[in-house]
Design an enzyme around this catalytic site. Structure first.
Site, PDB file in Angstrom:
ATOM      1  CD  GLU A  96      -3.095  -0.773   0.188  1.00  0.00           C
ATOM      2  OE1 GLU A  96      -3.075   0.308  -0.426  1.00  0.00           O
ATOM      3  OE2 GLU A  96      -3.947  -1.646  -0.018  1.00  0.00           O
ATOM      4  CD  GLU A 127       4.223 -20.997  11.091  1.00  0.00           C
ATOM      5  OE1 GLU A 127       4.135 -21.176  12.313  1.00  0.00           O
ATOM      6  OE2 GLU A 127       3.373 -20.394  10.413  1.00  0.00           O
TER       7      GLU A 127
END
Length: 312
Positions: A96, A127
């Site tokens: 963004e 992960e």
């Protein structure tokens, strides 16, 4: 105080059941019996805890803004590192920044375990490899002027912890964001932001409160840094990238609101500034041509208010 007598005993990474983010919430034991309206009300009450957590973390959040501002002003970069929901939130915040603040894509980057495919398809197994987090840092040629923000709701994610450790070895500033208390899961980081919102209404589903409070923290961090860097004038995004009809409309409204121009005159000014809102404002408010306006902004590091108020 010995670790065994702390309010939140340290968690063995192999046994995460005692993490606050994994515990069952006593306020939602009858979750599957509630009506839709009761569900909405319960979520609303529980989400109030995110505001309390942000308020309690105000000092380290401010420190993170200062660190990111200093790093970016010195030519450094800001990295978010996470896995699963945490990683997706980091990538979202990074993505963004270019349209909102007209920053280059590499200035704020989101690194997620599993890479781009993990944004749309769960790959949570990836992960668990700390070396992959360290490798992601090495691949970006991390420098001491960079900042790395590790994001992990439960605090134990090996990918994130490996990235933080590698960043520290390279001399970069490190920020850690987790939703468990530091005395339960500790880490060595320059800035430690803890946002303990308690057990989720759906036990272990950290895309809920933990995800919400993490998004709030990242909003504050990135927006705060961009404000401090001069990419905002008043409360307007004057470095907005004018790349489509919606954003051109926003740019014109900003110009009209902050000047005495009508929409047609604002459009002409925007075109003269090569679609740069801040430059257009400097031209109009400073009564300057584009080249002189650009030079004055450059002398003030892109801070429009400083450039206007000093007059030199």
């Amino acid at each position: 105080m010995p670790a065994s007598s702390s309010a939140h005993p340290p968690v063995d990474p192999a046994d995460r059941g005692h993490l606050l983010t994994e515990q069952a919430n006593p306020r939602s034991t009858d979750l599957d019996r509630l009506s839709s309206l009761e569900l909405v009300d319960l979520f609303n009450r529980e989400d109030q805890r995110t505001l309390e957590a942000i308020a309690a973390a105000r000092a380290p959040l401010a420190a993170a803004i200062d660190a990111a501002t200093a790093a970016l002003a010195a030519g450094g970069r800001l990295f978010y590192v996470g896995a699963g929901t945490s990683g997706r939130l980091g990538v979202l915040d990074a993505a963004e920044c270019p349209p909102t603040f007209c920053t280059p894509p590499d200035l704020v980057q989101g690194l997620i375990a599993g890479g781009a495919s993990a944004l749309v398809k769960s790959s949570e197994g990836l992960e668990d490899v700390a070396e992959d987090g360290a490798a992601a840092i090495a691949d970006r040629n991390l420098q001491p002027q960079d900042v790395v923000v590790g994001i992990t709701a439960g605090g134990t994610t090996p990918y994130v912890r490996g990235a933080i450790a590698a960043a520290r070895q390279r001399g970069a500033t490190t920020v850690f964001i987790a939703c468990v208390p530091a005395d339960q899961v500790a880490i060595e980081a320059d800035i430690d932001i803890r946002l303990p919102v308690g057990p989720e209404l759906l036990a272990g589903s950290t895309r809920l409160k933990a995800g919400t409070v993490t998004k709030m923290a990242l909003n504050i961090l990135s927006t705060g840094a961009m404000v401090r860097l001069g990419k905002v004038y008043g409360n307007r995004m004057v470095d907005v990238a004018v790349t489509n009809t919606k954003l051109r409309d926003r740019a014109l409204r900003i110009l009209c609101d902050l000047t005495d121009l009508d929409r047609a005159a604002a459009a002409t000014l925007l075109d003269r500034s090569h679609q740069q809102v801040k430059l257009a404002l400097m031209m109009h408010l400073g009564n300057l041509e584009a080249e002189a306006a650009a030079e004055r902004l450059a002398r003030h590091g892109g801070h429009l208010r400083q450039a206007l108020e000093t007059g030199g």
